[in-house]
Motif scaffolding. Sequence first.
Motif, PDB file in Angstrom:
ATOM      1  N   VAL A  97       7.072  -0.379 -13.642  1.00 29.82           N
ATOM      2  CA  VAL A  97       6.677  -1.238 -12.529  1.00 29.82           C
ATOM      3  C   VAL A  97       7.624  -0.990 -11.355  1.00 29.82           C
ATOM      4  O   VAL A  97       8.834  -1.132 -11.513  1.00 29.82           O
ATOM      5  N   PRO A  98       7.115  -0.630 -10.181  1.00 32.10           N
ATOM      6  CA  PRO A  98       8.015  -0.427  -9.025  1.00 32.10           C
ATOM      7  C   PRO A  98       8.660  -1.744  -8.594  1.00 32.10           C
ATOM      8  O   PRO A  98       8.007  -2.777  -8.531  1.00 32.10           O
ATOM      9  N   VAL A  99       9.958  -1.670  -8.296  1.00 32.34           N
ATOM     10  CA  VAL A  99      10.706  -2.848  -7.863  1.00 32.34           C
ATOM     11  C   VAL A  99      11.188  -2.686  -6.433  1.00 32.34           C
ATOM     12  O   VAL A  99      10.863  -3.485  -5.552  1.00 32.34           O
ATOM     13  N   PHE A 100      11.940  -1.633  -6.176  1.00 32.28           N
ATOM     14  CA  PHE A 100      12.480  -1.399  -4.836  1.00 32.28           C
ATOM     15  C   PHE A 100      12.152  -0.015  -4.300  1.00 32.28           C
ATOM     16  O   PHE A 100      12.378   0.266  -3.130  1.00 32.28           O
ATOM     17  N   SER A 101      11.620   0.884  -5.151  1.00 29.56           N
ATOM     18  CA  SER A 101      11.333   2.245  -4.708  1.00 29.56           C
ATOM     19  C   SER A 101      10.128   2.791  -5.451  1.00 29.56           C
ATOM     20  O   SER A 101       9.868   2.428  -6.607  1.00 29.56           O
ATOM     21  N   LEU A 102       9.393   3.657  -4.774  1.00 30.96           N
ATOM     22  CA  LEU A 102       8.243   4.332  -5.359  1.00 30.96           C
ATOM     23  C   LEU A 102       8.637   5.721  -5.834  1.00 30.96           C
ATOM     24  O   LEU A 102       9.653   6.279  -5.417  1.00 30.96           O
ATOM     25  N   SER A 103       7.813   6.273  -6.704  1.00 30.85           N
ATOM     26  CA  SER A 103       8.001   7.658  -7.124  1.00 30.85           C
ATOM     27  C   SER A 103       7.167   8.555  -6.221  1.00 30.85           C
ATOM     28  O   SER A 103       5.970   8.311  -6.042  1.00 30.85           O
ATOM     29  N   PRO A 104       7.767   9.586  -5.627  1.00 25.22           N
ATOM     30  CA  PRO A 104       7.011  10.447  -4.705  1.00 25.22           C
ATOM     31  C   PRO A 104       5.989  11.297  -5.446  1.00 25.22           C
ATOM     32  O   PRO A 104       6.084  11.461  -6.676  1.00 25.22           O
ATOM     33  N   PRO A 105       4.980  11.834  -4.769  1.00 23.25           N
ATOM     34  CA  PRO A 105       4.019  12.732  -5.413  1.00 23.25           C
ATOM     35  C   PRO A 105       4.734  13.916  -6.050  1.00 23.25           C
ATOM     36  O   PRO A 105       5.611  14.526  -5.451  1.00 23.25           O
ATOM     37  N   GLY A 106       4.370  14.212  -7.278  1.00 25.25           N
ATOM     38  CA  GLY A 106       5.025  15.265  -8.030  1.00 25.25           C
ATOM     39  C   GLY A 106       5.934  14.745  -9.109  1.00 25.25           C
ATOM     40  O   GLY A 106       6.223  15.452 -10.077  1.00 25.25           O
ATOM     41  N   PHE A 107       6.394  13.499  -8.974  1.00 26.55           N
ATOM     42  CA  PHE A 107       7.215  12.870 -10.006  1.00 26.55           C
ATOM     43  C   PHE A 107       6.295  12.094 -10.943  1.00 26.55           C
ATOM     44  O   PHE A 107       5.447  11.332 -10.480  1.00 26.55           O
ATOM     45  N   PRO A 108       6.405  12.279 -12.259  1.00 28.82           N
ATOM     46  CA  PRO A 108       5.480  11.595 -13.176  1.00 28.82           C
ATOM     47  C   PRO A 108       5.576  10.089 -13.065  1.00 28.82           C
ATOM     48  O   PRO A 108       6.669   9.524 -13.103  1.00 28.82           O
TER      49      PRO A 108
END
Length: 343
Positions: A97-108
């Motif tokens: 679950v994202p809290v303070f940051s997202l995972s960029p495209p390319g990161f699982p």
Amino acid sequence: MTSFSPPLILTWQWYLLIVIALFFQIILMMYAAPYFRGFVDLLAGRITGQLRYWPGGRWQNIRHQLKRLGIMAPGQQVGCIVTRVAFVLAIAVCGMVPVFSLSPPGFPAPGLLLICALLVLVSVLLMLPVMIQAGQSASDGYLSGVSDILLLPALTPILLMTGGQDLSNFLIHTRAYSPSGEGAPFVLAGAAIFLGALGQGGSVADEAQCPLSGADRGLWLWTHDILQLCWITLAGDIVWSGVLALPLPEEGATAWMVNCFYGTGGWVLKLVCAMFFLVLIRLVLLSVIKRGRVRFLSVFLAGLVAWQIATPLFLPVSDKNEKGTPPSHKTSWYNEEEGGFAP
């Protein structure tokens, strides 16, 4: 929408930073969950005029249970095993679950269906120790278990809204939408997910109905608190993802860490708002049966309305130039061929 150019290319340093941030996020949610539950209980007690412990009392109770030696009652071996499995799954969801940051495209990154399915699975596992009891506690456990199982089908409109993609990728697309503007449908979707937290911390989750003792009892209570915080955090992400940071190699790690700091402040603000709504809703919905009915019916209806309103935002928009050439289709989704987001 915001256009990123050149394409997002993550190096091993960025992967290491993102993994460290996910580890910090898991620790933050694990230890913040009992305090959030303590604040909810304290606020509910102040409104109803009852004496409640301070927020830190919830965590002290869990620590006390973790240090005690448990008494293995007959038939509770299964309950101890499923409680520990549920605790491990809850920790895994804290990192999804994202809290303070997202995972960029390319990161699982996991999809919303996987996250909701794990949350429902953890809820059902936590009800198994209650179900194997005799008497009214077992009946309440069965009612909550059925309500948790029906929650996943009720979330079908919300799952259709995300389109089966990664949750982080979906939230990147909605970062530019304001909750008071084009992001209004996502406020409804977040409200539908927020109602999933009603099943956590209710009468079935009360200490008196937990048949476990010792460390297993502490893990059972702790998992309930983590589960509640995961539902609320997930709802806050859908409502307003603009405060979530996004790692961009061209901006550097320093700018991303500053955005993570602001994202953490936005997460706390969401929790404060959710605390007041959660207390008010629970003061109105007293019984387990009434809470279960309102829960999955409201989730489905709010999600259905949100899906219908948000559908035009995801449809291709055609336009015509002055020379009368055929219309070109533009979409706000991520363009993998061009390596960026279309405007």
